[in-house]
Design a protein around this motif. Structure first.
Motif, PDB file in Angstrom:
ATOM      1  N   PHE A  42      56.739 -58.352  -1.551  1.00 55.36           N
ATOM      2  CA  PHE A  42      56.134 -58.979  -2.709  1.00 55.36           C
ATOM      3  C   PHE A  42      54.662 -58.660  -2.867  1.00 55.36           C
ATOM      4  N   THR A  43      54.052 -58.125  -1.849  1.00 54.85           N
ATOM      5  CA  THR A  43      52.661 -57.711  -1.996  1.00 54.85           C
ATOM      6  C   THR A  43      52.563 -56.222  -2.297  1.00 54.85           C
ATOM      7  N   ASP A  44      53.663 -55.546  -2.222  1.00 54.11           N
ATOM      8  CA  ASP A  44      53.697 -54.114  -2.481  1.00 54.11           C
ATOM      9  C   ASP A  44      53.879 -53.878  -3.984  1.00 54.11           C
ATOM     10  N   VAL A  45      52.840 -53.425  -4.646  1.00 53.99           N
ATOM     11  CA  VAL A  45      52.860 -53.230  -6.093  1.00 53.99           C
ATOM     12  C   VAL A  45      53.942 -52.226  -6.492  1.00 53.99           C
ATOM     13  N   LYS A  46      54.096 -51.182  -5.724  1.00 52.43           N
ATOM     14  CA  LYS A  46      55.114 -50.190  -6.038  1.00 52.43           C
ATOM     15  C   LYS A  46      56.499 -50.826  -6.034  1.00 52.43           C
ATOM     16  N   TYR A  47      56.777 -51.633  -5.038  1.00 52.53           N
ATOM     17  CA  TYR A  47      58.071 -52.315  -4.961  1.00 52.53           C
ATOM     18  C   TYR A  47      58.274 -53.215  -6.178  1.00 52.53           C
ATOM     19  N   MET A  48      57.242 -53.976  -6.532  1.00 51.46           N
ATOM     20  CA  MET A  48      57.350 -54.873  -7.683  1.00 51.46           C
ATOM     21  C   MET A  48      57.603 -54.093  -8.966  1.00 51.46           C
ATOM     22  N   ASN A  49      56.922 -52.980  -9.131  1.00 47.63           N
ATOM     23  CA  ASN A  49      57.146 -52.161 -10.326  1.00 47.63           C
ATOM     24  C   ASN A  49      58.569 -51.619 -10.364  1.00 47.63           C
ATOM     25  N   GLU A  50      59.091 -51.206  -9.222  1.00 42.79           N
ATOM     26  CA  GLU A  50      60.471 -50.732  -9.154  1.00 42.79           C
ATOM     27  C   GLU A  50      61.440 -51.844  -9.546  1.00 42.79           C
ATOM     28  N   GLN A  51      61.151 -53.053  -9.095  1.00 47.99           N
ATOM     29  CA  GLN A  51      62.012 -54.185  -9.433  1.00 47.99           C
ATOM     30  C   GLN A  51      61.950 -54.500 -10.930  1.00 47.99           C
ATOM     31  N   LEU A  52      60.767 -54.397 -11.521  1.00 52.53           N
ATOM     32  CA  LEU A  52      60.633 -54.631 -12.957  1.00 52.53           C
ATOM     33  C   LEU A  52      61.393 -53.584 -13.764  1.00 52.53           C
ATOM     34  N   VAL A  53      61.326 -52.335 -13.336  1.00 56.62           N
ATOM     35  CA  VAL A  53      62.072 -51.270 -14.016  1.00 56.62           C
ATOM     36  C   VAL A  53      63.567 -51.535 -13.904  1.00 56.62           C
ATOM     37  N   ALA A  54      64.013 -51.948 -12.731  1.00 56.01           N
ATOM     38  CA  ALA A  54      65.432 -52.250 -12.538  1.00 56.01           C
ATOM     39  C   ALA A  54      65.863 -53.419 -13.418  1.00 56.01           C
ATOM     40  N   MET A  55      65.025 -54.435 -13.507  1.00 57.19           N
ATOM     41  CA  MET A  55      65.351 -55.582 -14.353  1.00 57.19           C
ATOM     42  C   MET A  55      65.394 -55.183 -15.822  1.00 57.19           C
ATOM     43  N   ALA A  56      64.470 -54.335 -16.235  1.00 55.33           N
ATOM     44  CA  ALA A  56      64.416 -53.916 -17.636  1.00 55.33           C
ATOM     45  C   ALA A  56      65.655 -53.133 -18.050  1.00 55.33           C
ATOM     46  N   SER A  57      66.305 -52.492 -17.112  1.00 54.02           N
ATOM     47  CA  SER A  57      67.495 -51.718 -17.450  1.00 54.02           C
ATOM     48  C   SER A  57      68.792 -52.464 -17.134  1.00 54.02           C
ATOM     49  N   ASP A  58      68.685 -53.684 -16.630  1.00 58.62           N
ATOM     50  CA  ASP A  58      69.866 -54.472 -16.274  1.00 58.62           C
ATOM     51  C   ASP A  58      70.506 -55.036 -17.543  1.00 58.62           C
ATOM     52  N   LEU A  59      71.784 -54.741 -17.745  1.00 62.99           N
ATOM     53  CA  LEU A  59      72.490 -55.156 -18.956  1.00 62.99           C
ATOM     54  C   LEU A  59      72.551 -56.671 -19.080  1.00 62.99           C
ATOM     55  N   ASP A  60      72.765 -57.384 -17.988  1.00 60.42           N
ATOM     56  CA  ASP A  60      72.822 -58.851 -18.046  1.00 60.42           C
ATOM     57  C   ASP A  60      71.487 -59.438 -18.483  1.00 60.42           C
ATOM     58  N   ILE A  61      70.410 -58.875 -17.988  1.00 59.27           N
ATOM     59  CA  ILE A  61      69.083 -59.371 -18.364  1.00 59.27           C
ATOM     60  C   ILE A  61      68.807 -59.051 -19.831  1.00 59.27           C
ATOM     61  N   LYS A  62      69.164 -57.855 -20.271  1.00 57.78           N
ATOM     62  CA  LYS A  62      68.986 -57.501 -21.681  1.00 57.78           C
ATOM     63  C   LYS A  62      69.769 -58.442 -22.582  1.00 57.78           C
TER      64      LYS A  62
END
Length: 83
Positions: A42-62
């Motif tokens: 959670f302190t790793d910005v790269k990890y957080m950005n990867e998670q945000l990208v994954a969420m943005a492409s998640d059909l359930d979230i959309k």
């Protein structure tokens, strides 16, 4: 850092066998490593950005975002200008 709770645990450890102490030590070490990994993630910005990208492409979230936007569509037509 020696709270009364920690001191009680330390006293309780004295009645454990060597095998029990070794087992407990391994469990504690494992929990410490797991917590460190969580904190690092959670302190790793790269990890957080990867998670945000994954969420943005998640059909359930959309689908959920679309549902929320649809639900508030009438409210957005209240005549107020965007700021």
């Amino acid at each position: 850092m020696n709270s009364p709770h920690v001191l009680k645990i330390e006293n309780d450890l004295r009645v454990l066998s060597l095998e029990e102490l070794e087992w407990l030590l391994e469990r504690i070490a494992k929990q410490v490593q797991e917590r460190k990994q969580i904190v690092n993630k959670f302190t790793d910005v790269k990890y957080m950005n990867e998670q945000l990208v994954a969420m943005a492409s998640d059909l359930d979230i959309k689908t959920e975002i679309h549902s929320i936007n649809h639900e508030f569509q009438v409210t957005e037509m209240d005549g107020l200008e965007k700021l």
